[in-house]
Motif scaffolding. Structure first.
Motif, PDB file in Angstrom:
ATOM      1  N   ALA A 327      -8.092   3.169  -2.667  1.00  0.00           N
ATOM      2  CA  ALA A 327      -8.801   2.202  -2.165  1.00  0.00           C
ATOM      3  C   ALA A 327      -9.015   0.843  -2.855  1.00  0.00           C
ATOM      4  O   ALA A 327      -8.614  -0.124  -2.312  1.00  0.00           O
ATOM      5  N   VAL A 328      -9.291   0.889  -4.025  1.00  0.00           N
ATOM      6  CA  VAL A 328      -9.683  -0.140  -4.988  1.00  0.00           C
ATOM      7  C   VAL A 328      -8.347  -0.911  -5.351  1.00  0.00           C
ATOM      8  O   VAL A 328      -8.119  -2.181  -4.839  1.00  0.00           O
ATOM      9  N   ARG A 329      -7.134  -0.053  -5.258  1.00  0.00           N
ATOM     10  CA  ARG A 329      -5.821  -0.892  -5.522  1.00  0.00           C
ATOM     11  C   ARG A 329      -5.221  -1.502  -4.330  1.00  0.00           C
ATOM     12  O   ARG A 329      -4.624  -2.505  -4.262  1.00  0.00           O
ATOM     13  N   ILE A 330      -5.619  -0.876  -3.323  1.00  0.00           N
ATOM     14  CA  ILE A 330      -5.348  -1.549  -1.826  1.00  0.00           C
ATOM     15  C   ILE A 330      -5.942  -2.750  -1.821  1.00  0.00           C
ATOM     16  O   ILE A 330      -5.496  -3.757  -1.129  1.00  0.00           O
ATOM     17  N   LEU A 331      -7.309  -2.675  -2.014  1.00  0.00           N
ATOM     18  CA  LEU A 331      -8.022  -4.155  -1.898  1.00  0.00           C
ATOM     19  C   LEU A 331      -7.620  -5.091  -2.701  1.00  0.00           C
ATOM     20  O   LEU A 331      -7.660  -6.275  -2.684  1.00  0.00           O
ATOM     21  N   GLU A 332      -7.421  -4.618  -3.958  1.00  0.00           N
ATOM     22  CA  GLU A 332      -6.739  -5.764  -4.936  1.00  0.00           C
ATOM     23  C   GLU A 332      -5.580  -6.245  -4.602  1.00  0.00           C
ATOM     24  O   GLU A 332      -5.497  -7.541  -4.951  1.00  0.00           O
ATOM     25  N   ARG A 333      -4.654  -5.553  -4.043  1.00  0.00           N
ATOM     26  CA  ARG A 333      -3.392  -6.116  -3.669  1.00  0.00           C
ATOM     27  C   ARG A 333      -3.296  -6.764  -2.520  1.00  0.00           C
ATOM     28  O   ARG A 333      -2.295  -7.210  -2.032  1.00  0.00           O
ATOM     29  N   ASP A 334      -4.441  -6.336  -1.663  1.00  0.00           N
ATOM     30  CA  ASP A 334      -4.792  -7.095  -0.374  1.00  0.00           C
ATOM     31  C   ASP A 334      -3.366  -6.611   0.600  1.00  0.00           C
ATOM     32  O   ASP A 334      -2.999  -7.282   1.334  1.00  0.00           O
ATOM     33  N   ILE A 335      -3.014  -5.315   0.507  1.00  0.00           N
ATOM     34  CA  ILE A 335      -2.161  -4.542   1.407  1.00  0.00           C
ATOM     35  C   ILE A 335      -2.736  -4.103   2.595  1.00  0.00           C
ATOM     36  O   ILE A 335      -3.761  -3.459   2.594  1.00  0.00           O
ATOM     37  N   THR A 336      -2.175  -4.252   3.612  1.00  0.00           N
ATOM     38  CA  THR A 336      -2.507  -3.486   5.136  1.00  0.00           C
ATOM     39  C   THR A 336      -1.431  -3.095   5.803  1.00  0.00           C
ATOM     40  O   THR A 336      -0.415  -3.973   5.711  1.00  0.00           O
ATOM     41  N   MET A 337      -1.798  -2.295   6.797  1.00  0.00           N
ATOM     42  CA  MET A 337      -0.668  -1.910   7.868  1.00  0.00           C
ATOM     43  C   MET A 337      -0.257  -3.300   8.599  1.00  0.00           C
ATOM     44  O   MET A 337      -1.154  -4.191   8.929  1.00  0.00           O
ATOM     45  N   ASP A 338       1.250  -3.351   8.828  1.00  0.00           N
ATOM     46  CA  ASP A 338       1.588  -4.290   9.838  1.00  0.00           C
ATOM     47  C   ASP A 338       0.805  -4.370  11.078  1.00  0.00           C
ATOM     48  O   ASP A 338       0.694  -3.059  11.658  1.00  0.00           O
ATOM     49  N   SER A 339       0.021  -5.490  11.315  1.00  0.00           N
ATOM     50  CA  SER A 339      -0.774  -5.327  12.648  1.00  0.00           C
ATOM     51  C   SER A 339      -0.035  -4.992  14.143  1.00  0.00           C
ATOM     52  O   SER A 339      -0.599  -4.630  14.979  1.00  0.00           O
ATOM     53  N   SER A 340       1.515  -5.247  13.754  1.00  0.00           N
ATOM     54  CA  SER A 340       2.164  -4.793  15.116  1.00  0.00           C
ATOM     55  C   SER A 340       2.214  -3.232  15.103  1.00  0.00           C
ATOM     56  O   SER A 340       2.603  -2.582  16.223  1.00  0.00           O
ATOM     57  N   LYS A 341       1.907  -2.393  14.007  1.00  0.00           N
ATOM     58  CA  LYS A 341       2.181  -0.878  14.397  1.00  0.00           C
ATOM     59  C   LYS A 341       0.799  -0.386  14.532  1.00  0.00           C
ATOM     60  O   LYS A 341       0.821   0.998  14.684  1.00  0.00           O
ATOM     61  N   VAL A 342      -0.450  -1.025  14.525  1.00  0.00           N
ATOM     62  CA  VAL A 342      -1.720  -0.327  14.862  1.00  0.00           C
ATOM     63  C   VAL A 342      -2.258  -1.169  16.087  1.00  0.00           C
ATOM     64  O   VAL A 342      -2.216  -2.325  16.103  1.00  0.00           O
ATOM     65  N   SER A 343      -3.016  -0.449  16.749  1.00  0.00           N
ATOM     66  CA  SER A 343      -3.894  -1.212  17.706  1.00  0.00           C
ATOM     67  C   SER A 343      -5.266  -1.532  17.247  1.00  0.00           C
ATOM     68  O   SER A 343      -5.467  -1.770  16.107  1.00  0.00           O
ATOM     69  N   ALA A 344      -6.014  -2.290  18.261  1.00  0.00           N
ATOM     70  CA  ALA A 344      -7.092  -3.023  17.802  1.00  0.00           C
ATOM     71  C   ALA A 344      -8.188  -2.020  17.324  1.00  0.00           C
ATOM     72  O   ALA A 344      -7.836  -0.732  17.237  1.00  0.00           O
ATOM     73  N   ASP A 345      -9.600  -2.446  16.907  1.00  0.00           N
ATOM     74  CA  ASP A 345     -10.519  -1.752  16.306  1.00  0.00           C
ATOM     75  C   ASP A 345     -10.729  -0.677  17.149  1.00  0.00           C
ATOM     76  O   ASP A 345     -10.466  -0.528  18.587  1.00  0.00           O
ATOM     77  N   LEU A 346     -11.882   0.516  16.727  1.00  0.00           N
ATOM     78  CA  LEU A 346     -12.301   1.425  17.537  1.00  0.00           C
ATOM     79  C   LEU A 346     -12.899   0.864  18.850  1.00  0.00           C
ATOM     80  O   LEU A 346     -13.891   0.134  18.975  1.00  0.00           O
TER      81      LEU A 346
END
Length: 571
Positions: A327-346
């Protein structure tokens, strides 16, 4: 973004504060990572995960002593990989995570380590079959890591075969069944913990590989599609307190915490304060020696409360914190899923049924519960079992269910286990409980779930519903044979290592339960007798538990109809 930045800082702090624990476990001339609580295969894959933690801490603090400790853990991992007495599946973990550690390092240090070990990694032969889905995901990561470290080129055919294996385990709703054998035969284990863990393994590779070769972009794209579909399923199991509902094998073991924090960090979801809630979820279970409870309670490690038979403190502490390092590495690199591949929040309110995995989930704001639609093949819990019950910020004195029916040939697990359901005894003394292995008929209601089932012995209709201040179970049972008795059993949490329960019998229809600073009423108007068992169980991850027994009827004739409603309410 501020939320992600502050949580990142806290993650780095927690990882660094764990260094003395790792050092205390590193003993002897061979620098084995032994824990003081077990002797049976007590080292396991802990050194490789310790290497990941050291690498993460070094990347953020650049302390020479952490690099030296990393060097020791990599050397120990290599020794274990050479030792064929270590099981092939364990060596898959060691191979995967020791290389992940190197990929987390800054470029110069990574190059130096890779130069030293590349010949070994290039020649190392993984002799483990794809014994389950998370194994295949680990091996997929291994193949990519070997290439990313410059040890040898990947085998793209093998990579595709491994992702084929994972995709084979994913159903149309997105759930990944971990219990698939090397012949790709699916078993009905359906552990939710390993659905999430498989997603995490794929996510981990995306987190630590910084530059994907053009020829491997298709691998990343396929993995992202599996993750996106799997997250859509998992989101239904998430409660607003920052965790997700689990039952079956390895539920609520510490690694599931790190798994979820990493997955949420990568998911791209932006619910205010949720990442912090997810991260802080397990921190209260830290012990005075700096270790964390393997399961979410405050009881001593020595009691192994709620542990799987194969879990150890060092294994799951290190694996859980590996999730935080990812998770630290994800936050450092600021990488996230492509918004087109995931739906809105809960969504604030949702009802979800997956008949293929055999689970349903009900969310009403901060109120939540999951439910089993059948008994899966390892017999951890019966059908129609509510789990992960949440009522806003109020913790109910309900223990998470668990019995180990697959380990026993008789019915002792019914008395020794922790569960909720009907229990009828026939003239021969045989116990009847919700043991159907096919799905019950199910529909959702606004606040709950209604189920029906019928077999040669009885018909049962059951409604589980959230109240404004509790939860309710409604039963209708029609016997098809004579029974000596009918009762309902409920799992009661007696002590979590910090707070205990006092149970007071008010009448044949009501118990008062004082848990912490709150008081609850367990009531059933149809009960002829209500009380708790003398038996104490350590099976539940919640803590020390017992069962409440609500006797509904004595002798039950064929053709009778038994109806009752049981409530657990905050008063």
């Amino acid at each position: 973004m501020q939320d992600r930045k502050s949580v990142h800082e806290n993650m780095c702090r927690v990882l660094r504060e764990f260094m003395p624990v790792l050092k205390s476990w590193t003993v002897g001339k061979e620098q084995k990572m032994k824990e003081p609580f077990e002797t049976e295969y007590s080292e396991n894959y802990a050194p490789a995960n310790a290497a990941v933690i050291y690498a993460s801490v070094y990347r953020n603090h650049k302390a020479a002593e952490d690099l030296d400790s990393l060097r020791i853990m990599i050397a120990r991992s290599v020794t274990l990989l050479k030792d064929k007495e270590v099981s092939p599946f364990c060596r898959v973990f060691i191979f995967h995570y020791s290389m992940m550690a190197l990929l987390i390092l800054p470029a110069l240090e990574r190059l130096a380590f890779a130069e030293r070990y590349k010949d070994f990694y290039a020649r190392y032969e993984d002799d483990c079959k794809q014994i389950n889905t998370n194994c295949a995901a680990l091996q997929w990561g291994i193949e990519l890591f070997v290439d990313a470290l410059g040890c040898r080129p990947v085998d793209e055919t093998y990579l595709n075969e491994l992702l084929d294996f994972v995709e084979h385990g994913q159903n149309e709703y997105g759930f990944i069944n971990d219990e698939i054998d090397p012949q790709k035969t699916k078993q009905d284990g359906m552990p939710i913990a390993y659905h999430a863990f498989t997603l995490f393994i794929l996510t981990g590779a995306i987190a630590v590989i910084e530059n994907w070769k053009p020829t491997l972009i298709s691998q990343k794209t396929r993995a992202e599609a599996i993750i996106a579909k799997g997250l859509e399923w998992l989101k239904h199991a998430v409660s607003f307190d920052g965790f997700f509902a689990m039952v079956e094998r390895s539920s609520y073991q510490m690694f599931t915490w790190g798994t979820f924090v990493a997955l949420y960090s990568y998911s791209g979801m932006q619910m205010e304060g949720f990442l912090n809630r997810a991260f802080e979820n397990w921190l209260p279970y830290q012990h005075k020696d700096g270790t964390y409870g393997v399961t979410p309670n405050h009881l001593p490690h020595e009691l192994r409360t709620g542990y799987e038979g194969y879990s150890h403190v060092n294994m799951y502490n290190n694996l859980g914190l590996t999730g935080i390092a990812v998770a630290v590495r994800i936050l450092e690199r600021d990488i996230t899923m492509d918004s087109s591949k995931v739906s809105a929040d809960l969504p604030q309110n949702s009802q979800f049924i997956d008949v293929q995995s055999g689970y349903a989930f009900i969310r009403r704001g901060f109120d939540f519960f999951g439910c089993t639609l059948r008994m899966h093949n390892r017999k951890y819990v019966p059908a129609m079992q509510a789990f992960h019950v949440r009522l806003a910020d109020c913790r109910l004195p309900l223990a998470e269910a668990k019995f180990e029916g697959y380990r026993q040939k008789d019915q002792r697990f019914l008395s020794e286990g922790v569960w909720e359901g009907y229990l009828l005894t026939d003239n021969e003394g045989h116990k009847h409980f919700p043991d159907m292995t096919e799905n019950v008929q199910v529909i959702t209601t606004r606040d709950g779930i209604e189920m029906e089932t019928e077999n040669e012995f009885l018909y049962c209709k059951k409604l589980i519903a959230l109240l404004c201040n509790g939860i309710e179970w409604n039963y209708t049972i029609k016997p098809k044979r004579d029974f000596l008795s009918c009762e309902q059993v409920l799992p009661i949490l007696l002590h979590d290592g910090k707070e205990g329960s006092q149970v007071i019998e008010k009448s044949a229809q009501m118990l008062h339960i004082h848990y912490g600073e709150r008081k609850f009423a367990l009531s059933c108007s149809a009960s002829k007798q209500i009380g708790t068992s003398l038996h104490r169980s350590l099976l539940s991850v919640s803590g020390v538990s017992t069962k409440a027994h609500l006797k509904i009827e004595g002798f039950c004739n064929v053709g009778a109809e038994l109806r009752w409603s049981t409530r657990l309410e905050l008063i």
